[in-house]
Design a protein around this motif. Structure first.
Motif, PDB file in Angstrom:
ATOM      1  N   ALA A 192       0.829  -1.206   0.000  1.00 53.02           N
ATOM      2  CA  ALA A 192       0.000   0.000   0.000  1.00 53.02           C
ATOM      3  C   ALA A 192       0.864   1.257   0.000  1.00 53.02           C
ATOM      4  O   ALA A 192       0.612   2.213  -0.741  1.00 53.02           O
ATOM      5  N   LEU A 193       1.906   1.264   0.818  1.00 55.42           N
ATOM      6  CA  LEU A 193       2.784   2.429   0.889  1.00 55.42           C
ATOM      7  C   LEU A 193       3.547   2.635  -0.407  1.00 55.42           C
ATOM      8  O   LEU A 193       3.742   3.771  -0.857  1.00 55.42           O
ATOM      9  N   LEU A 194       3.970   1.539  -1.044  1.00 57.26           N
ATOM     10  CA  LEU A 194       4.901   1.628  -2.178  1.00 57.26           C
ATOM     11  C   LEU A 194       4.242   1.412  -3.532  1.00 57.26           C
ATOM     12  O   LEU A 194       4.948   1.410  -4.548  1.00 57.26           O
ATOM     13  N   HIS A 195       2.925   1.252  -3.586  1.00 50.74           N
ATOM     14  CA  HIS A 195       2.294   0.849  -4.842  1.00 50.74           C
ATOM     15  C   HIS A 195       2.493   1.856  -5.972  1.00 50.74           C
ATOM     16  O   HIS A 195       2.460   1.491  -7.143  1.00 50.74           O
ATOM     17  N   ASP A 196       2.713   3.121  -5.649  1.00 49.55           N
ATOM     18  CA  ASP A 196       2.849   4.149  -6.686  1.00 49.55           C
ATOM     19  C   ASP A 196       4.259   4.728  -6.789  1.00 49.55           C
ATOM     20  O   ASP A 196       4.434   5.806  -7.369  1.00 49.55           O
ATOM     21  N   ILE A 197       5.273   4.030  -6.273  1.00 48.71           N
ATOM     22  CA  ILE A 197       6.613   4.630  -6.295  1.00 48.71           C
ATOM     23  C   ILE A 197       7.173   4.737  -7.709  1.00 48.71           C
ATOM     24  O   ILE A 197       8.166   5.444  -7.933  1.00 48.71           O
ATOM     25  N   GLY A 198       6.540   4.074  -8.671  1.00 50.82           N
ATOM     26  CA  GLY A 198       6.991   4.204 -10.058  1.00 50.82           C
ATOM     27  C   GLY A 198       6.474   5.448 -10.751  1.00 50.82           C
ATOM     28  O   GLY A 198       6.874   5.738 -11.889  1.00 50.82           O
ATOM     29  N   HIS A 233       2.135   6.197 -17.459  1.00 51.08           N
ATOM     30  CA  HIS A 233       1.989   4.927 -18.146  1.00 51.08           C
ATOM     31  C   HIS A 233       3.008   3.900 -17.645  1.00 51.08           C
ATOM     32  O   HIS A 233       4.197   4.184 -17.529  1.00 51.08           O
ATOM     33  N   HIS A 234       2.493   2.705 -17.354  1.00 54.79           N
ATOM     34  CA  HIS A 234       3.320   1.567 -16.924  1.00 54.79           C
ATOM     35  C   HIS A 234       4.040   1.820 -15.593  1.00 54.79           C
ATOM     36  O   HIS A 234       5.062   1.199 -15.315  1.00 54.79           O
ATOM     37  N   HIS A 235       3.468   2.709 -14.772  1.00 55.14           N
ATOM     38  CA  HIS A 235       4.141   2.952 -13.492  1.00 55.14           C
ATOM     39  C   HIS A 235       4.101   1.723 -12.595  1.00 55.14           C
ATOM     40  O   HIS A 235       4.960   1.564 -11.723  1.00 55.14           O
ATOM     41  N   GLU A 236       3.136   0.831 -12.808  1.00 57.08           N
ATOM     42  CA  GLU A 236       3.079  -0.381 -11.996  1.00 57.08           C
ATOM     43  C   GLU A 236       4.232  -1.329 -12.342  1.00 57.08           C
ATOM     44  O   GLU A 236       4.756  -2.028 -11.460  1.00 57.08           O
ATOM     45  N   VAL A 237       4.644  -1.341 -13.611  1.00 59.03           N
ATOM     46  CA  VAL A 237       5.766  -2.190 -14.027  1.00 59.03           C
ATOM     47  C   VAL A 237       7.071  -1.640 -13.457  1.00 59.03           C
ATOM     48  O   VAL A 237       7.878  -2.363 -12.864  1.00 59.03           O
ATOM     49  N   VAL A 238       7.262  -0.341 -13.640  1.00 58.16           N
ATOM     50  CA  VAL A 238       8.464   0.311 -13.112  1.00 58.16           C
ATOM     51  C   VAL A 238       8.489   0.230 -11.596  1.00 58.16           C
ATOM     52  O   VAL A 238       9.529  -0.056 -10.974  1.00 58.16           O
ATOM     53  N   GLY A 239       7.333   0.467 -10.964  1.00 58.48           N
ATOM     54  CA  GLY A 239       7.254   0.425  -9.506  1.00 58.48           C
ATOM     55  C   GLY A 239       7.592  -0.938  -8.943  1.00 58.48           C
ATOM     56  O   GLY A 239       8.272  -1.043  -7.912  1.00 58.48           O
ATOM     57  N   ALA A 240       7.122  -2.010  -9.598  1.00 62.35           N
ATOM     58  CA  ALA A 240       7.419  -3.360  -9.114  1.00 62.35           C
ATOM     59  C   ALA A 240       8.918  -3.618  -9.116  1.00 62.35           C
ATOM     60  O   ALA A 240       9.462  -4.226  -8.185  1.00 62.35           O
ATOM     61  N   ARG A 245      11.266  -4.218  -5.738  1.00 70.04           N
ATOM     62  CA  ARG A 245      12.149  -5.387  -5.615  1.00 70.04           C
ATOM     63  C   ARG A 245      13.569  -4.945  -5.261  1.00 70.04           C
ATOM     64  O   ARG A 245      14.209  -5.519  -4.373  1.00 70.04           O
ATOM     65  N   LYS A 246      14.055  -3.911  -5.924  1.00 72.34           N
ATOM     66  CA  LYS A 246      15.418  -3.434  -5.673  1.00 72.34           C
ATOM     67  C   LYS A 246      15.561  -2.880  -4.259  1.00 72.34           C
ATOM     68  O   LYS A 246      16.538  -3.176  -3.551  1.00 72.34           O
ATOM     69  N   ARG A 247      14.595  -2.082  -3.811  1.00 74.11           N
ATOM     70  CA  ARG A 247      14.686  -1.457  -2.488  1.00 74.11           C
ATOM     71  C   ARG A 247      14.569  -2.488  -1.367  1.00 74.11           C
ATOM     72  O   ARG A 247      15.345  -2.467  -0.407  1.00 74.11           O
ATOM     73  N   LEU A 306       2.237  -7.575  -5.868  1.00 71.30           N
ATOM     74  CA  LEU A 306       1.050  -6.761  -5.583  1.00 71.30           C
ATOM     75  C   LEU A 306       1.144  -5.398  -6.259  1.00 71.30           C
ATOM     76  O   LEU A 306       0.155  -4.888  -6.806  1.00 71.30           O
ATOM     77  N   VAL A 307       2.322  -4.796  -6.229  1.00 70.89           N
ATOM     78  CA  VAL A 307       2.513  -3.501  -6.896  1.00 70.89           C
ATOM     79  C   VAL A 307       2.301  -3.663  -8.399  1.00 70.89           C
ATOM     80  O   VAL A 307       1.665  -2.831  -9.052  1.00 70.89           O
ATOM     81  N   PHE A 308       2.814  -4.749  -8.962  1.00 72.00           N
ATOM     82  CA  PHE A 308       2.669  -5.009 -10.393  1.00 72.00           C
ATOM     83  C   PHE A 308       1.203  -5.174 -10.784  1.00 72.00           C
ATOM     84  O   PHE A 308       0.775  -4.728 -11.857  1.00 72.00           O
ATOM     85  N   LEU A 309       0.407  -5.800  -9.924  1.00 76.13           N
ATOM     86  CA  LEU A 309      -0.983  -6.115 -10.260  1.00 76.13           C
ATOM     87  C   LEU A 309      -1.994  -5.051  -9.848  1.00 76.13           C
ATOM     88  O   LEU A 309      -3.150  -5.118 -10.254  1.00 76.13           O
ATOM     89  N   HIS A 310      -1.579  -4.068  -9.037  1.00 71.48           N
ATOM     90  CA  HIS A 310      -2.581  -3.202  -8.399  1.00 71.48           C
ATOM     91  C   HIS A 310      -3.399  -2.385  -9.383  1.00 71.48           C
ATOM     92  O   HIS A 310      -4.525  -1.965  -9.077  1.00 71.48           O
ATOM     93  N   LEU A 311      -2.880  -2.138 -10.564  1.00 71.53           N
ATOM     94  CA  LEU A 311      -3.571  -1.273 -11.525  1.00 71.53           C
ATOM     95  C   LEU A 311      -4.444  -2.061 -12.499  1.00 71.53           C
ATOM     96  O   LEU A 311      -5.240  -1.472 -13.219  1.00 71.53           O
ATOM     97  N   ARG A 312      -4.293  -3.375 -12.540  1.00 71.82           N
ATOM     98  CA  ARG A 312      -4.972  -4.160 -13.574  1.00 71.82           C
ATOM     99  C   ARG A 312      -6.480  -4.028 -13.501  1.00 71.82           C
ATOM    100  O   ARG A 312      -7.167  -3.993 -14.528  1.00 71.82           O
ATOM    101  N   PHE A 313      -7.029  -3.922 -12.311  1.00 69.10           N
ATOM    102  CA  PHE A 313      -8.482  -3.848 -12.167  1.00 69.10           C
ATOM    103  C   PHE A 313      -9.080  -2.684 -12.936  1.00 69.10           C
ATOM    104  O   PHE A 313     -10.241  -2.744 -13.382  1.00 69.10           O
ATOM    105  N   HIS A 314      -8.321  -1.621 -13.147  1.00 71.48           N
ATOM    106  CA  HIS A 314      -8.896  -0.433 -13.779  1.00 71.48           C
ATOM    107  C   HIS A 314      -9.250  -0.665 -15.246  1.00 71.48           C
ATOM    108  O   HIS A 314      -9.890   0.180 -15.868  1.00 71.48           O
ATOM    109  N   GLY A 315      -8.852  -1.822 -15.792  1.00 66.23           N
ATOM    110  CA  GLY A 315      -9.322  -2.180 -17.130  1.00 66.23           C
ATOM    111  C   GLY A 315     -10.648  -2.906 -17.109  1.00 66.23           C
ATOM    112  O   GLY A 315     -11.211  -3.227 -18.159  1.00 66.23           O
ATOM    113  N   TYR A 316     -11.165  -3.158 -15.920  1.00 65.35           N
ATOM    114  CA  TYR A 316     -12.400  -3.926 -15.780  1.00 65.35           C
ATOM    115  C   TYR A 316     -13.621  -3.131 -16.222  1.00 65.35           C
ATOM    116  O   TYR A 316     -14.602  -3.681 -16.731  1.00 65.35           O
TER     117      TYR A 316
END
Length: 509
Positions: free
Chosen positions: A310-316, A332-339, A343-345, A362-372
């Motif tokens: 939750a804290l880090l989901h948007d760090i990308g 765009h693709h901030h979930e990919v970059v954020g994941a 991982r690095k941090r 979880l960070v990688f997947l958190h945005l997928r729902f918005h395509g629903y």
């Protein structure tokens, strides 16, 4: 105005007095609860000519009414004498901390750590002290981190020892140091991070001089090993008030040496333009995730993985921010970059592999729902959502719901209804199919038999192909699965044996 100020001051003083009285009641009740163990131990030390004090966090927690079965004691006895005193009394004794003057003992489910009075000095290069034993309780208490941890109770006489007004600080929920903060933090910079942890864990307010010293000395955290930093950070994150602890870290600059990506989010405005910045949005998501966590499973332990996600989901977002024509902002693709950043941090902080993998997923997947949208996903897309989340699906549900922080009540309600619909569809499909164990309709042995293959990469490729079909179309009957496998094999140029996939005729004809 002046009279109102006077009234407020009186109310504040009265409130502190009530907390002080309550703290004393708590201490009496808690100490009575553990008194059989403590009294037995104190008698043995007195018979050997030594004094024994309950000390530090144990006294603080007793005053707060939350004393655990892990007790901390200090004494004028030297480590070898402590060993002799507890030998024959304790159910178990260990000496893993004896070089620092600590002997451990267990009795009837209570763990006791007994440490000789300390009068350490520090080289202020690392954080390990030059261990020196002291002769009195006052000298031991002055070297402790905070005044609320610099109290002791002489067990035999129940005499309260509080040379630095820790009880009053506890009543005011104030965090200060026995010595000057500069001296305390120079001795052990980890104490600065511990201050933020106590803000989260106990709801304390650091004294202005403590905040100033933390700000001036934040860079001293570089002396601390990542493992020690990670331990304090995790305790902060799972505390009741992690937002306050994180805000203190960010405001003092400590976060730049622990989680620099968090203060970095202050640079980005989110795409909805509903929040001051992504940093504030992320803190709100953290709080909402905690609400969902405690509302759903109030008796479970705090969920470190969910809270970190939750804290880090948007760090990308800062790295992917783009200003679009017309004044819009995209990430765009901030979930990919954020994941990848997560991982690095977390690896740098020496988190266990499973925590690193789960938080980054979880960070990688958190945005997928918005395509629903309003339910436009096919059943295939729903299956993939469940399969990709795997065991993390309950946490993903909470994270996605917590990520809805829009102030537009109608939009927020619509998002929650959409997620309700998605969860209902997941439940419906799960009743029809075993979504928790999506597997191809043919296993590896059948694939090898039908295609005439030996174990190897081609078998794995065929298995993956059939799994994709399973996700897209749901369960296939056996003949259909075999036909699809043969079709795939032909496309791959695999020479399939000229046999039919039928059981042998029992008559032999």
């Amino acid at each position: 105005m002046g009279s109102q100020t006077t009234v407020n001051e009186r109310n504040s003083e009265a409130s502190a007095a009530r907390r002080l009285t309550e703290a004393k009641r708590n201490a009496v009740a808690e100490l009575l609860r553990v008194s059989p163990i403590a009294d037995e131990l104190a008698t043995r030390f007195a018979d050997a000519g030594h004094r024994l004090y309950l000390v530090g966090g144990s006294v603080r927690d007793a005053l707060l009414g939350r004393l655990s079965t892990d007790l901390d004691f200090t004494t004028d006895a030297r480590p070898e004498q402590i060993q002799r005193i507890v030998s024959g009394w304790a159910d178990a004794v260990w000496d893993t901390g004896i070089e620092f003057g600590t002997v451990g003992a267990a009795k009837h489910g209570t763990t006791c750590e007994i440490t000789t009075f300390r009068a350490d000095t520090y080289d202020r290069v690392g954080r390990n002290p030059e261990v020196a034993f002291g002769d009195d309780i006052e000298g031991d208490l002055v070297r402790r981190d905070f005044t609320v941890n610099a109290m002791a109770v002489e067990v035999s006489t129940k005499t309260f020892v509080d040379p630095h007004d820790g009880l009053e600080a506890l009543a005011r929920r104030a965090l200060d140091t026995p010595a000057t903060p500069e001296e305390s933090f120079a001795d052990d910079p980890l104490r600065m991070l511990r201050a933020a942890r106590f803000v989260s864990q106990l709801g304390f307010e650091p004294a202005p001089r403590v905040v100033k010293a933390m700000t001036d000395m934040a860079g001293e955290l570089r002396r601390i090993t990542p493992e020690r930093v990670q331990t304090e950070l995790s305790k902060l994150i799972v505390g009741p008030h992690p937002r306050k602890g994180i805000e203190l870290m960010v405001d003092t600059g400590l976060a730049e040496y622990v989680l620099p990506e968090v203060p970095g989010m202050r640079l980005a405005i989110d795409e909805h333009h509903q929040h001051k910045d992504v940093y504030q949005h992320s803190l709100t998501v953290l709080e909402q995730a905690i609400d969902l966590e405690t509302n759903h499973e109030p008796r479970l332990e705090p969920d470190l993985v969910l809270r970190l996600a939750a804290l880090l989901h948007d760090i990308g977002k800062p790295a992917t921010r783009r200003f679009e024509p017309g004044g819009g902002v995209s990430f765009h693709h901030h979930e990919v970059v954020g994941a990848k950043m997560v991982r690095k941090r977390l690896r740098a902080l020496r988190y266990p592999k499973d925590v690193v993998n789960d938080v980054s997923q979880l960070v990688f997947l958190h945005l997928r729902f918005h395509g629903y949208g309003k339910g436009e996903w096919t059943d295939s897309a729903v299956r993939r959502y469940v399969t990709d989340a795997g065991e993390l699906l309950p946490k993903l549900h909470k994270l996605v719901r917590a990520d809805c922080t829009t102030r537009n009540k109608r939009k927020a309600a619509a998002l929650q209804r959409s997620y309700d619909d998605l969860e209902a569809r997941i439940a419906r499909i799960a009743e029809e199919e075993d979504l928790a164990r999506v597997r191809p309709d043919l296993d590896g042995n059948e694939i090898m038999r039908i295609l005439g293959l030996k174990p190897g990469p081609l078998v794995g490729q065929a298995w993956k192909h059939l799994k994709e079909l399973r996700l897209d179309r749901g369960p296939l009957d056996h003949d259909e699965a075999v036909a699809e496998l043969r079709r795939w094999a032909a496309e791959q140029g695999i020479d399939v044996p000229d046999t039919t996939d039928r059981p042998a005729d029992p008559s032999g004809e």
